[in-house]
Scaffold this motif. Sequence first.
Motif, short mmCIF file in Angstrom:
data_model
loop_
_atom_site.label_atom_id
_atom_site.label_comp_id
_atom_site.label_asym_id
_atom_site.label_seq_id
_atom_site.Cartn_x
_atom_site.Cartn_y
_atom_site.Cartn_z
N PHE A 51 0.80 -1.22 0.00
CA PHE A 51 0.00 0.00 0.00
C PHE A 51 0.84 1.27 0.00
O PHE A 51 1.86 1.35 0.67
N LEU A 52 0.36 2.24 -0.75
CA LEU A 52 0.82 3.60 -0.70
C LEU A 52 -0.37 4.39 -0.20
O LEU A 52 -1.50 4.18 -0.66
N ILE A 53 -0.16 5.27 0.76
CA ILE A 53 -1.27 5.96 1.41
C ILE A 53 -1.28 7.44 1.02
O ILE A 53 -0.28 8.14 1.22
N GLU A 54 -2.40 7.85 0.42
CA GLU A 54 -2.62 9.27 0.15
C GLU A 54 -3.17 9.86 1.45
O GLU A 54 -4.33 9.69 1.79
N LEU A 55 -2.29 10.52 2.18
CA LEU A 55 -2.55 10.93 3.55
C LEU A 55 -3.15 12.33 3.62
O LEU A 55 -2.57 13.29 3.11
N HIS A 56 -4.32 12.42 4.25
CA HIS A 56 -4.97 13.71 4.48
C HIS A 56 -5.12 13.86 5.98
O HIS A 56 -6.02 13.28 6.58
N SER A 57 -4.19 14.60 6.58
CA SER A 57 -4.20 14.81 8.02
C SER A 57 -3.81 16.26 8.28
O SER A 57 -3.38 16.95 7.35
N PRO A 58 -3.93 16.72 9.51
CA PRO A 58 -3.56 18.11 9.79
C PRO A 58 -2.13 18.47 9.37
O PRO A 58 -1.86 19.59 8.99
N ARG A 59 -1.24 17.49 9.39
CA ARG A 59 0.16 17.77 9.04
C ARG A 59 0.53 17.32 7.64
O ARG A 59 1.69 17.47 7.23
N SER A 60 -0.41 16.77 6.87
CA SER A 60 -0.08 16.24 5.56
C SER A 60 -1.30 16.29 4.63
O SER A 60 -2.09 15.36 4.61
N PRO A 61 -1.44 17.34 3.86
CA PRO A 61 -2.61 17.48 3.00
C PRO A 61 -2.45 16.78 1.64
O PRO A 61 -2.10 17.39 0.64
N GLY A 62 -2.68 15.48 1.60
CA GLY A 62 -2.71 14.76 0.33
C GLY A 62 -1.41 14.19 -0.16
O GLY A 62 -1.32 13.74 -1.29
N ARG A 63 -0.41 14.16 0.67
CA ARG A 63 0.89 13.60 0.28
C ARG A 63 0.83 12.08 0.32
O ARG A 63 0.18 11.50 1.18
N ARG A 64 1.49 11.42 -0.61
CA ARG A 64 1.53 9.95 -0.63
C ARG A 64 2.73 9.46 0.16
O ARG A 64 3.86 9.89 -0.07
N VAL A 65 2.45 8.55 1.10
CA VAL A 65 3.48 8.06 2.01
C VAL A 65 3.32 6.55 2.19
O VAL A 65 2.29 5.98 1.86
N GLY A 66 4.33 5.94 2.76
CA GLY A 66 4.25 4.52 3.12
C GLY A 66 3.48 4.35 4.42
O GLY A 66 3.19 5.32 5.13
N SER A 67 3.17 3.12 4.75
CA SER A 67 2.36 2.87 5.94
C SER A 67 3.08 3.27 7.24
O SER A 67 2.43 3.69 8.19
N ASP A 68 4.41 3.17 7.29
CA ASP A 68 5.14 3.59 8.51
C ASP A 68 4.98 5.08 8.76
O ASP A 68 4.73 5.50 9.89
N GLU A 69 5.10 5.89 7.71
CA GLU A 69 4.95 7.33 7.88
C GLU A 69 3.50 7.68 8.21
O GLU A 69 3.23 8.56 9.02
N ALA A 70 2.55 6.97 7.58
CA ALA A 70 1.13 7.20 7.90
C ALA A 70 0.88 6.88 9.38
O ALA A 70 0.20 7.63 10.07
N LEU A 71 1.44 5.79 9.84
CA LEU A 71 1.28 5.41 11.25
C LEU A 71 1.82 6.52 12.16
O LEU A 71 1.18 6.88 13.14
N ASP A 72 2.97 7.08 11.81
CA ASP A 72 3.54 8.18 12.59
C ASP A 72 2.59 9.38 12.65
O ASP A 72 2.52 10.07 13.66
N GLN A 73 1.86 9.62 11.57
CA GLN A 73 0.91 10.74 11.53
C GLN A 73 -0.37 10.43 12.28
O GLN A 73 -0.96 11.30 12.91
N PHE A 74 -0.83 9.18 12.20
CA PHE A 74 -2.13 8.80 12.77
C PHE A 74 -2.08 8.48 14.26
O PHE A 74 -3.03 8.74 14.98
N TYR A 75 -0.99 7.89 14.73
CA TYR A 75 -0.92 7.46 16.12
C TYR A 75 -0.54 8.65 17.00
O TYR A 75 0.55 9.21 16.88
N LEU A 76 -1.44 9.03 17.90
CA LEU A 76 -1.23 10.20 18.75
C LEU A 76 -0.75 9.85 20.15
O LEU A 76 -0.40 10.73 20.92
N GLY A 77 -0.78 8.58 20.50
CA GLY A 77 -0.35 8.14 21.83
C GLY A 77 -1.34 7.18 22.43
O GLY A 77 -2.40 6.90 21.87
N ALA A 78 -0.99 6.67 23.59
CA ALA A 78 -1.79 5.62 24.24
C ALA A 78 -3.18 6.08 24.64
O ALA A 78 -4.12 5.29 24.66
N ASP A 79 -3.34 7.37 24.93
CA ASP A 79 -4.63 7.82 25.46
C ASP A 79 -5.38 8.80 24.56
O ASP A 79 -6.40 9.36 24.96
N ARG A 80 -4.88 9.02 23.32
CA ARG A 80 -5.56 9.93 22.38
C ARG A 80 -5.57 9.35 20.99
O ARG A 80 -4.55 8.81 20.54
#
Length: 121
Positions: A33-62
């Motif tokens: 998979f290549l992920i077209e990432l739309h997040s507060p820090r990445s408006p539509g950039r294509r990234v690998g799943s590791d980078e997407a995970l870094d953007q999506f995972y906010l921590g254990a309680d959020r």
Amino acid sequence: MTGSRFRELLTQALDCAAEQAEARLGSRIPRSFLIELHSPRSPGRRVGSDEALDQFYLGADRCYRIIDTAITQVTPDMSVAFMRVSGHQPAGFDQTWDPLALGPFKQMHAEHVEDQRVHSG
């Protein structure tokens, strides 16, 4: 929610999206998979799943509450997944889209899946 558990949910969400695309296209698609990432820090950039995970995972309680997920394009060796974070404020995992299954990952049906695997001749 640990980082490794969140990675498992991301993988499951991508597999579910691939299954939906396969049903629409009538054939198997790549599970790379290549992920077209739309997040507060990445408006539509294509990234690998590791980078997407870094953007999506906010921590254990959020967590982001909703992350829309759909396959939008298929190439011979890669499937492109559209993934968009909703505008909701992050909250605890129990307040995500589906806390008993995929958490924040909400499956969408893409209007069109661009299939670049078609060969002429």
